[in-house]
Design an enzyme around this catalytic site. Structure first.
Site, PDB file in Angstrom:
ATOM      1  N   GLY A 107       0.789  -1.222   0.000  1.00  0.00           N
ATOM      2  CA  GLY A 107       0.000   0.000   0.000  1.00  0.00           C
ATOM      3  C   GLY A 107       0.824   1.276   0.000  1.00  0.00           C
ATOM      4  CG  LEU A 108       0.347   4.096  -2.670  1.00  0.00           C
ATOM      5  CD1 LEU A 108      -0.654   4.679  -3.648  1.00  0.00           C
ATOM      6  CD2 LEU A 108       1.753   4.512  -3.065  1.00  0.00           C
ATOM      7  CB  THR A 162      -2.428   4.980   5.744  1.00  0.00           C
ATOM      8  OG1 THR A 162      -3.721   5.165   6.331  1.00  0.00           O
ATOM      9  CG2 THR A 162      -1.569   4.120   6.670  1.00  0.00           C
ATOM     10  CB  CYS A 194      -4.667   4.121   0.611  1.00  0.00           C
ATOM     11  SG  CYS A 194      -4.676   3.620   2.344  1.00  0.00           S
TER      12      CYS A 194
END
Length: 224
Positions: free
Chosen positions: A84-85, A87, A180
């Site tokens: 994921g990106l 957060t 995200c």
């Protein structure tokens, strides 16, 4: 044919601490012999973090300048090996890290992620949010608003990292990022959806029950 043993998962209530402390605890508990999966001890870490922005293995669109900008807000910043990106984690958010050997459950990461998603969805539904669901984007959503981020890592069938379920989180922290990496979407929380204060402890109790149900495991509390 021998019946497969029911896995045992030990709950570790880690309380409220910094993100780095959470990573150290995760590393300590996951540092077992992966090849000896029969004797591997499974854990579910439940915790809250001080304000922190984290980036996964996909670092798209985030530079050192962005890191400094976010740090100036009073939050920490960490690059991690989860999926994921970017957060945010902070007070009022249930951060749960399952440390599991999937050979004791089902040896597929896709199954693991799907079961984790079902666990969060069932938690939301039991708390009064029946519309919580998955979409083509990662995480658990209520309409166009993400209520729970999911970012996991798997190595030799051992899982680390996990979920961040917004309970009574200050959602203004998310205004400084594209959560995200998903444009045009928002964030929400259990408190926001239910129009009452939902503390992390309340959500954690429901989450643990749903976890035991969907992962078909026994639960025990860690003796301090």
């Amino acid at each position: 044919m021998m019946k497969k043993a029911i896995p045992l998962v030990t709950i570790v209530n880690a309380g409220h601490h910094g993100y780095e402390s959470g990573l150290k605890l995760q590393k300590q508990l996951s540092n077992q012999k992966a090849e000896d999966w029969v004797n591997f001890r499974n854990y579910l870490i439940l915790q809250q973090h001080d304000p922190v922005y984290t980036i996964g293995i996909r670092t798209k669109n985030y530079s050192d300048a962005d890191e400094q900008r976010l740090r100036k807000l009073g939050a920490e910043f960490f690059r991690t090996n989860r999926g994921g990106l970017i957060t945010f984690h902070g007070p009022g958010q249930l951060v749960a890290y399952p440390i599991l050997h999937l050979h004791q459950f089902h040896p597929k990461m896709r199954w693991y992620v799907a079961t984790l998603e079902k666990t969060v969805i069932e938690t939301c539904r039991k708390m009064g949010i029946p519309q919580a669901t998955t979409t083509s984007d990662t995480g658990i959503w209520v309409g166009n608003n993400k209520i729970c981020a999911i970012g996991v890592h798997g190595s030799r069938y051992v899982t680390t990292h996990g979920i961040g379920l917004n309970c009574c989180t200050d959602l203004r922290w998310f205004e400084h990022i594209v959560p995200c990496g998903i444009e045009g979407k928002g964030v929400t929380s259990l408190s926001n959806e239910l129009q009452r204060n939902v503390c992390v402890e309340e959500a954690a109790k429901v989450f643990v029950r749903c976890f035991a149900e969907h992962f078909k495991c026994q639960i025990q509390e860690k003796v301090q």
